[in-house]
Design a protein around this motif. Structure first.
Motif, PDB file in Angstrom:
ATOM      1  N   SER A   1     -12.127  -3.898  11.366  1.00  0.00           N
ATOM      2  CA  SER A   1     -11.373  -2.685  11.725  1.00  0.00           C
ATOM      3  C   SER A   1     -10.006  -2.990  12.351  1.00  0.00           C
ATOM      4  O   SER A   1      -9.190  -2.098  12.517  1.00  0.00           O
TER       5      SER A   1
ATOM      6  N   ARG B   1      -6.177  -1.164   9.074  1.00  0.00           N
ATOM      7  CA  ARG B   1      -7.411  -0.849   8.341  1.00  0.00           C
ATOM      8  C   ARG B   1      -7.196   0.232   7.288  1.00  0.00           C
ATOM      9  O   ARG B   1      -8.037   0.450   6.434  1.00  0.00           O
ATOM     10  N   GLU B   2      -6.052   0.910   7.336  1.00  0.00           N
ATOM     11  CA  GLU B   2      -5.780   1.930   6.315  1.00  0.00           C
ATOM     12  C   GLU B   2      -4.784   1.454   5.263  1.00  0.00           C
ATOM     13  O   GLU B   2      -4.200   2.232   4.543  1.00  0.00           O
ATOM     14  N   ARG B   3      -4.571   0.137   5.204  1.00  0.00           N
ATOM     15  CA  ARG B   3      -3.577  -0.365   4.250  1.00  0.00           C
ATOM     16  C   ARG B   3      -4.203  -1.088   3.069  1.00  0.00           C
ATOM     17  O   ARG B   3      -3.524  -1.838   2.359  1.00  0.00           O
ATOM     18  N   GLY B   4      -5.507  -0.908   2.855  1.00  0.00           N
ATOM     19  CA  GLY B   4      -6.156  -1.487   1.680  1.00  0.00           C
ATOM     20  C   GLY B   4      -5.945  -2.978   1.567  1.00  0.00           C
ATOM     21  O   GLY B   4      -6.122  -3.713   2.540  1.00  0.00           O
TER      22      GLY B   4
ATOM     23  N   ALA C   1       0.873   3.760   1.821  1.00  0.00           N
ATOM     24  CA  ALA C   1       1.307   4.164   3.166  1.00  0.00           C
ATOM     25  C   ALA C   1       2.499   3.331   3.636  1.00  0.00           C
ATOM     26  O   ALA C   1       3.416   3.850   4.271  1.00  0.00           O
TER      27      ALA C   1
ATOM     28  N   ASN D   1      -4.508  -4.799  14.894  1.00  0.00           N
ATOM     29  CA  ASN D   1      -3.659  -4.692  13.697  1.00  0.00           C
ATOM     30  C   ASN D   1      -3.065  -6.027  13.236  1.00  0.00           C
ATOM     31  O   ASN D   1      -3.743  -7.039  13.278  1.00  0.00           O
TER      32      ASN D   1
ATOM     33  N   PRO E   1       0.914   3.128   9.537  1.00  0.00           N
ATOM     34  CA  PRO E   1      -0.539   3.247   9.434  1.00  0.00           C
ATOM     35  C   PRO E   1      -1.202   2.040  10.102  1.00  0.00           C
ATOM     36  O   PRO E   1      -0.627   0.957  10.107  1.00  0.00           O
TER      37      PRO E   1
ATOM     38  N   SER F   1       0.853  -1.191   0.000  1.00  0.00           N
ATOM     39  CA  SER F   1       0.000   0.000   0.000  1.00  0.00           C
ATOM     40  C   SER F   1       0.886   1.237   0.000  1.00  0.00           C
ATOM     41  O   SER F   1       2.012   1.207   0.487  1.00  0.00           O
TER      42      SER F   1
ATOM     43  N   THR G   1       1.194  -2.916  14.890  1.00  0.00           N
ATOM     44  CA  THR G   1       1.387  -2.424  13.525  1.00  0.00           C
ATOM     45  C   THR G   1       2.773  -2.762  12.968  1.00  0.00           C
ATOM     46  O   THR G   1       3.053  -2.494  11.802  1.00  0.00           O
TER      47      THR G   1
END
Ligand SMILES: Nc1ncnc2c1ncn2[C@@H]1O[C@H](COP(=O)(O)OP(=O)(O)O)[C@@H](O)[C@H]1O
Ligand SMILES: [Mg+2]
Length: 445
Positions: free
Chosen positions: A355, A315-318, A149, A359, A312, A147, A175
């Motif tokens: 969500s 959930r924000e790593r596609g 990020a 992580n 990140p 991703s 993370t």
């Protein structure tokens, strides 16, 4: 050097400014050196700089004001401030205004050169090839991620790994902060030197100083021999202060001094030990919050925060979650010597939408459990032990109902806020009095 970075120096003292400018030019930079804040702002108005080196004490407009105005001019340069010894508080002020780092005078020119080089590298480094390959099994020092990020994280690691800079690694629990620390150490020229980890969450408060700084024989009851602390054990290697947010206030003062002065004394000792190690720290919370709560020293925060690397949340790593999922499935299958499993379409959708508060760690655990529970080749949602994001609930309201509901809620709020005054409420809502009146009437009908 293909790209010539541009450096601005602001110092009224020619004996400081001129040699600095010469040295930076020799290092291949394009340098503009000026004596006053006014000249600095004029330079910033006409050229783009990568790094600005600013003396805080200037005749006329002082360094803090220069930084404030540069910011107002939307200047994107990384700024480093120079301050007289013993005025750290001003340096902290400068960092609050957006300066990246500071140096206390006197300092070695090489120190400044390192700093400049580091910021230029952060600006210009590209994503390492090993990380951007197309194969899903590719990892960057054990980290899987494609991703944007995560590629940015890898890029930053490449840029700063082989410097002496203190790096703070931020990210929610699970993370991969420790993996980042490992990558930074592995990618540095200190890779063959000691790598000492301290988990700040695991040390009882009363033992912190002894653990970190060591003690001399007889320093306290029970100190029957001299012991080196973790700082000293790291020697010329790397020291990782893991979960730094858990460090109590008292040892923080000594840690700051150790970082700042590159030296320490063992408890009960008078001998000064020189420190050459490189410091890494991790935190799972925003340390700024801890500062606001009075639980973390502001000056230490700014000393640490010069080069943050932020991981990140999962959930924000596609689609990384799917890459990681497949990786962990394979790993779990190998470990348990069971045949490899695949994720069903529904399972993939579930992974993608969950969500993941825990992580990557939570994902890994969910998949090793799934491998145990799943007898077939295909892993289905039921094996994953995570709740679907939207449990079956009463049918959602129609669009008209939802809009109507939101509308009457806003109207009620506006009426409450204006003490029932319809004219003012209408103004607040940005509608005419007549429209409000109609809406109210329709509601009561
Ligand atoms: N990008 C990643 N690729 C593969 N494994 C990862 C990745 N990020 C984290 N992990 C794994 O997840 C777990 C948690 O990572 P860790 O570094 O201990 O997290 P943190 O210190 O941030 O809580 C470890 O088992 C780690 O190996
Ligand atoms: Mg950790």
């Amino acid at each position: 050097m293909s790209y010539r970075a541009r450096i601005l120096i602001v110092d009224d003292e020619p004996l400081m400014r001129v040699p600095l400018a010469d040295r930076l030019e020799m290092a291949g930079y394009e340098v503009t050196a000026v004596a006053t804040g006014e000249e600095a702002l004029a330079a910033v108005a006409t050229a783009l700089f990568d790094v600005a080196i600013i003396d805080l004490r200037l005749p006329g407009m002082d360094g803090l004001e220069v930084i404030r105005r540069m910011r107002a001019m939307n200047c994107q340069a990384d700024s480093v401030v120079m301050t007289a010894h013993g005025t750290i508080q001003t340096a902290v002020e400068a960092m609050k205004l957006g300066a990246r780092d500071f140096l206390t005078k006197p300092f070695a020119t090489e120190q400044l050169l390192d700093m400049v080089q580091r910021y230029v590298r952060v600006r210009t480094a590209t994503v390492p090839e090993s990380a951007s390959g197309p194969r899903t099994t590719d990892s960057y020092f054990g980290m899987i991620g494609q991703s944007p990020a995560m590629l940015e994280v890898f890029r930053l690691i490449e840029a700063v790994a082989d410097t002496d800079a203190t790096i703070i690694i931020r990210g929610e629990t699970g993370t991969g902060k420790e993996l980042v620390a490992g990558a930074l150490q592995q990618r540095s020229s200190r890779r063959d030197k000691p790598f000492v980890k301290v988990n700040c969450a695991a040390i009882p408060e009363t033992l912190f100083e002894a653990e970190l700084f060591g003690f001399e024989r007889g320093a306290f009851t029970g100190a029957d021999r001299k012991k080196k602390g973790r700082f000293e054990l790291a020697a010329d290697g790397t020291l990782l202060l893991d979960e730094m947010d858990e460090m109590p206030l008292v040892p923080q003062a000594k840690v700051l001094r150790a970082i700042q002065e590159h030296e320490l004394e063992r408890l009960g000792g008078i001998e000064t030990v020189k420190l050459k190690m490189r410091l890494l720290a991790t935190t799972k919370v925003d340390l700024r919050e801890r500062v606001a709560q009075g639980r973390f020293r502001e000056d230490l925060f700014y000393r640490l925060n010069v080069l943050p690397i932020t991981l990140p949340p999962l959930r924000e790593r596609g689609d990384d979650v799917l890459l990681l999922g497949e990786h962990f499935l394979l790993q779990a299958a190998q470990e348990t010597r069971r045949p490899a499993r695949r994720l069903s379409l529904h399972a993939r959708a579930l992974l993608r939408n969950h969500s993941w508060p825990g992580n990557v760690r939570e994902l890994r655990n969910a998949l090793s459990r799934a491998v145990m529970l799943c007898a077939d080749e295909i892993v289905e949602p039921v094996h994953l032990g995570i709740e679907p994001v939207q449990p079956p609930s009463p049918p959602p309201p129609s669009l008209a109902e939802a809009v109507g509901e939101a509308e009457s809620r806003r109207i009620q709020e506006a009426l409450t806020a204006t003490g029932g005054h319809k004219g003012k409420a209408a103004e607040l809502l940005g509608i005419s009095r007549k429209t409000l009146w109609e809406k109210l009437n329709r509601k009561t009908r």
